[in-house]
Design a protein around this motif. Structure first.
Motif, PDB file in Angstrom:
ATOM      1  N   ILE A   1       0.824  -1.207   0.000  1.00 13.37           N
ATOM      2  CA  ILE A   1       0.000   0.000   0.000  1.00 13.37           C
ATOM      3  C   ILE A   1       0.860   1.260   0.000  1.00 13.37           C
ATOM      4  O   ILE A   1       0.453   2.311  -0.505  1.00 13.37           O
ATOM      5  CB  ILE A   1      -0.947   0.004   1.224  1.00 13.37           C
ATOM      6  N   LEU A   2       2.076   1.164   0.549  1.00 13.44           N
ATOM      7  CA  LEU A   2       2.951   2.334   0.603  1.00 13.44           C
ATOM      8  C   LEU A   2       3.432   2.751  -0.780  1.00 13.44           C
ATOM      9  O   LEU A   2       3.947   3.858  -0.949  1.00 13.44           O
ATOM     10  CB  LEU A   2       4.152   2.036   1.508  1.00 13.44           C
ATOM     11  N   GLY A   3       3.268   1.883  -1.770  1.00 12.35           N
ATOM     12  CA  GLY A   3       3.666   2.223  -3.127  1.00 12.35           C
ATOM     13  C   GLY A   3       2.541   2.800  -3.970  1.00 12.35           C
ATOM     14  O   GLY A   3       2.752   3.134  -5.145  1.00 12.35           O
ATOM     15  N   MET A   4       1.343   2.961  -3.391  1.00 14.65           N
ATOM     16  CA  MET A   4       0.215   3.459  -4.163  1.00 14.65           C
ATOM     17  C   MET A   4       0.388   4.895  -4.658  1.00 14.65           C
ATOM     18  O   MET A   4      -0.014   5.211  -5.788  1.00 14.65           O
ATOM     19  CB  MET A   4      -1.083   3.327  -3.353  1.00 14.65           C
ATOM     20  N   PRO A   5       0.968   5.825  -3.887  1.00 18.75           N
ATOM     21  CA  PRO A   5       1.205   7.164  -4.453  1.00 18.75           C
ATOM     22  C   PRO A   5       2.107   7.112  -5.687  1.00 18.75           C
ATOM     23  O   PRO A   5       1.859   7.841  -6.660  1.00 18.75           O
ATOM     24  CB  PRO A   5       1.880   7.909  -3.295  1.00 18.75           C
ATOM     25  N   PHE A   6       3.125   6.264  -5.652  1.00 18.10           N
ATOM     26  CA  PHE A   6       3.991   6.108  -6.824  1.00 18.10           C
ATOM     27  C   PHE A   6       3.203   5.521  -7.990  1.00 18.10           C
ATOM     28  O   PHE A   6       3.400   5.904  -9.148  1.00 18.10           O
ATOM     29  CB  PHE A   6       5.182   5.211  -6.474  1.00 18.10           C
TER      30      PHE A   6
ATOM     31  N   GLU B   1       9.110   5.539  -4.375  1.00 19.34           N
ATOM     32  CA  GLU B   1       8.478   4.235  -4.557  1.00 19.34           C
ATOM     33  C   GLU B   1       7.754   3.774  -3.298  1.00 19.34           C
ATOM     34  O   GLU B   1       6.795   3.017  -3.373  1.00 19.34           O
ATOM     35  CB  GLU B   1       9.523   3.209  -4.981  1.00 19.34           C
ATOM     36  N   SER B   2       8.222   4.185  -2.136  1.00 18.28           N
ATOM     37  CA  SER B   2       7.509   3.968  -0.874  1.00 18.28           C
ATOM     38  C   SER B   2       7.270   5.341  -0.253  1.00 18.28           C
ATOM     39  O   SER B   2       8.206   6.123  -0.085  1.00 18.28           O
ATOM     40  CB  SER B   2       8.320   3.091   0.081  1.00 18.28           C
ATOM     41  N   ILE B   3       6.026   5.648   0.068  1.00 17.64           N
ATOM     42  CA  ILE B   3       5.671   6.996   0.502  1.00 17.64           C
ATOM     43  C   ILE B   3       6.392   7.381   1.797  1.00 17.64           C
ATOM     44  O   ILE B   3       6.606   8.572   2.073  1.00 17.64           O
ATOM     45  CB  ILE B   3       4.135   7.123   0.679  1.00 17.64           C
TER      46      ILE B   3
END
Length: 458
Positions: free
Chosen positions: A63-68, A305-307
């Motif tokens: 989920i931490l990669g969703m902004p990317f 890649e990770s927010i």
């Protein structure tokens, strides 16, 4: 009347010496077979406990990669693409469980794993595919074990890496990543010793709490000084495939679907419009969309890649995020490990009837140790698992479920206008696209990671 007339006939003798069948045996032998009523679980999980496990399995570090991912798709396209991807992943999980329920009645079994469903589908399918049943079972078992065992190793690296950054910030001294990974061996063994999913439910609740707090603090940073939406790209076609590869691998939890269903007290509640699967994935989709939207809106082209990498490490709330998410990943280790354990244990439990409990715990210890050793040997294992995940999850999570559905419905038909056939053809194309583009992205990450390592060494 002679004495012979008083002697029981052979039929009567057979009737008298036969033991009375239990209710379970009578149901199995009759037409009133109900796999859900006959299911025997020593520690069944409730609907809420199953929902907790499902949320934890889906709300992983991906989920931490969703902004990317939103940066790759554009801020508007990202919203619709997230909904589409979530629908595909949820539908494939639904298809797998639904086919499993149909096969329960055909095989007169009360529960089956993902691999057993594939094997039974091929065995009960048309003649041309029955010979492929062992191959289908082995392929799924191998793919699941490879993916989730590697995930356990990657989780070890993730937790150790976060604490490495925190220790270096506070002490100003570099700590060996490999030493931190070794130090996690005992805590990981302890969580792997949790005997079943029933007792693992509180651990998943704690993991959800930690992840929720970590995401809450992250959202606090994301809503600060938001620029106007017009400053961001609405649609980005050339990197859209990368969005799908990131999102599918972040959301996909096909490996834990059947273990969760098999351990439920009321497995019928897993499906349906308001079932456990729909509730869990609906909530997950909303959180994924919100984090992706706000993260890309806040940081734009500078989105990492990770927010968490965008958060200021010098501030204590950002440090708290790293601690909380690390603890959440640690708590999730048990759920991911359960998939690997179930695969290996099902293969050897028939040979370990003398001391099954002792052998089971020895197996848990050996497997955890092997995962930690792998992480110590190759702490840059993350990019390689991206490749394995891209390859395995595309096949296991998208392609295999629809193939199983086609075989299960082969003789009964594919519905009006063959809608099942057309629908599955579209999903298969999506799976092939995710496989292709996800593999390409993973290979680029591998080359990038190791070229950076060589440059540092020079």
């Amino acid at each position: 009347m002679t004495m012979g007339d008083l002697e029981p006939t052979n039929v009567e003798l057979r009737y008298k010496i036969q033991p009375r069948k239990s209710d379970t045996e009578q149901a199995l032998a009759g037409n009133d077979f109900d796999p859900f009523a006959l299911r025997d679980n020593e520690h069944p999980t409730t609907d809420n406990e199953t929902l907790t496990h499902l949320l934890k399995a889906s709300l992983g570090t991906g989920i931490l990669g969703m902004p990317f991912a939103f940066m790759c798709s554009g801020i508007v396209m990202g919203i619709f693409s997230t909904i589409f991807t979530a629908f595909i992943c949820t539908h494939c999980s639904y298809v797998l469980v639904k086919c499993g329920h149909k096969l329960y009645y055909r095989t007169r079994r009360t529960k089956m794993t993902f691999a057993e469903i594939a094997e039974a589908a091929f065995q009960k399918g048309p003649k041309w595919c029955r010979g492929f049943a062992p191959v289908a079972k082995f392929s799924i078992l191998f793919g699941l074990f490879l993916t989730y065992f590697g995930t356990c190793s990657v989780y070890t690296v993730i937790v150790a890496s976060n604490f490495e950054q925190l220790i270096a910030h506070w002490t100003g001294t570099a700590v060996s990543l490999r030493m931190l990974i070794c130090g996690m061996l005992i805590p990981l063994i302890l969580i792997a010793w949790v005997p079943n999913l029933k007792y693992l439910a509180p651990v998943s609740m704690v993991a959800n709490l930690f992840m929720g707090l970590g995401l809450g603090i992250t959202f606090y940073y994301l809503v600060q000084d938001l620029p106007p939406v017009q400053d961001r790209e609405y649609v980005s076609w050339h990197t859209l495939p990368q969005f799908f590869s990131i999102t599918i691998f972040a959301m996909e939890a096909i490996g834990v679907v059947m273990p969760l269903e098999n351990n439920m007290k009321t497995p019928q509640s897993f499906l349906g419009i308001c079932g456990v699967l729909s509730q869990g994935m609906s909530g997950v989709t909303l959180i994924y969309m919100l984090l992706g939207f706000l993260g890309y809106l806040r940081y734009g082209a500078g989105t990492e890649e990770s927010i968490t990498l965008n958060l200021p490490i010098a501030e204590w709330p950002a440090q708290a995020v790293k601690v909380l998410i690390s603890l959440a990943v640690y708590c999730t280790f048990g759920l991911q490990f359960f998939v690997c354990l179930e695969i290996v244990w099902d293969g050897i439990k028939e040979k370990c009837k003398k001391r099954p409990t002792l052998v089971n715990y020895v197996l848990r210890t050996v497997m955890v140790t092997a995962a930690v050793v792998l992480a110590v040997a190759v702490p840059k294992i993350g990019p390689f698992m991206g490749l394995i995940g891209a390859f395995c999850f595309s096949i296991l999570g998208l392609i295999f479920p629809v193939v199983i559905e086609l075989i299960v419905h082969w003789e009964t038909g594919f519905g009006q206008y063959n809608w099942i056939l057309w629908k599955n053809a579209i999903i298969t194309l999506c799976g092939i696209a995710a496989l292709t583009f996800g593999t390409q992205a993973a290979i680029k990450d591998i080359l990038k990671a190791y070229s950076n390592t060589e440059n540092v060494g020079e």
